[in-house]
Design an enzyme around this catalytic site. Sequence first.
Site, PDB file in Angstrom:
ATOM      1  N   GLU A  51       0.821  -1.210   0.000  1.00 46.12           N
ATOM      2  CA  GLU A  51       0.000   0.000   0.000  1.00 46.12           C
ATOM      3  C   GLU A  51       0.859   1.265   0.000  1.00 46.12           C
ATOM      4  O   GLU A  51       0.570   2.238  -0.713  1.00 46.12           O
ATOM      5  CB  GLU A  51      -0.922   0.010   1.222  1.00 46.12           C
ATOM      6  CG  GLU A  51      -1.885  -1.174   1.281  1.00 46.12           C
ATOM      7  CD  GLU A  51      -1.352  -2.344   2.103  1.00 46.12           C
ATOM      8  OE1 GLU A  51      -2.155  -2.996   2.790  1.00 46.12           O
ATOM      9  OE2 GLU A  51      -0.130  -2.611   2.049  1.00 46.12           O
ATOM     10  N   CYS A  74      -2.711  -3.734   7.253  1.00 44.93           N
ATOM     11  CA  CYS A  74      -2.339  -4.047   8.635  1.00 44.93           C
ATOM     12  C   CYS A  74      -2.636  -2.884   9.582  1.00 44.93           C
ATOM     13  O   CYS A  74      -2.775  -1.729   9.175  1.00 44.93           O
ATOM     14  CB  CYS A  74      -0.863  -4.420   8.714  1.00 44.93           C
ATOM     15  SG  CYS A  74       0.254  -3.078   8.260  1.00 44.93           S
TER      16      CYS A  74
END
Length: 360
Positions: A51, A74
């Site tokens: 990301e 996460c």
Amino acid sequence: MDKHYMQMALDLAMKGQGNVSPNPLVGAVIIKDGKVIGKGCHEEYGKNHAEINAINDAKESVEGATLYVNLEPCTVYGNTPPCADRIIEEKFKRVVIAQKDPNPQVNGKGIKKMKNAGIEVKIGVLEEEAKRLNIFYNNFMTKKRSFFTLKAAMTLDGKLADLRGDSNWITNEKSREYAMYLRFINDAVLVGAQTVRHDNPHLNVRGYDKKRPFYKIIVSKNLDIPGDSNVFKTGGNTLIFCGKNANSEKIKHLKTLDAKVFVNKKSENVSIKLLANTFYEMKIQSVLVEGGASVFSQFIDQNYVDRLALFYAPKIFGKGIPAFGKITPKYVNDPLKVDIEKWEKFDDDFFIQGTICSQD
């Protein structure tokens, strides 16, 4: 278009193979006004997650954009800050996720955090494909043990070697190249002492840039391993498992060769459970079990085989060393059944990948 962009994310994730474990394979694609403005993957353990790489790759502001990622972002601090926080900070409008993270430290927390921040979240796009991609990681998180792939190269009549114990080379060069790829994508390779004595393998990864630690594992209850074996000449992480009756002088000598020796203090043999527990503690997520026949039988009989990777050459030996000759005998009305997932040809060899069907 969600499936199209998620497939792009999955393809990007593949670029991290062999170098991100014990992290999962993750790819990310950013879409704004119908075009790709950023993409990235998790390239190496300890470095930016997919990301973040996609955000850094973006050629314009990502505010109001859609992020496609094959695994839930996460929420924990590790080598890098939480990705979910950065996604919120960058003001994404929408996040499309293939699979929820099975890691109990994350599992749904990233999704909840982004939803609470007003981001639209969609889950389950190409979920099965995503789960197959990260089968090692998912298995490790859910079963709490390594994923074991049993790899064998044999003749059409199932022989690993001829009567003299000679096996160089049964399969062709293309098969051996693919076998090396299998080593590359796994964390470790495992063999028995007899394979070391007869084949004298190096047990390293050749032809690939392996940036993560790779473990060479030998099972030998009495440490009957020649000190000049090739496995000790290639460097890396050599782990040797033996029984309680192993000679203490041999243990000392092997340690001088930079091998780490694990002794089963409860038995003269080495149990698969001991191996599995040790690998889990060391965060070794995937192990390629390369032989020989005795090792294969232990893994199969104790139900520790998650995948079969079998190479067949168009040759027949008749008598020789059978790959599966030492497993508990099976009969026509109750054989071990294999669910074949894929097969392909390597010139005149052919390769089968599959799983042993449940015996319940």
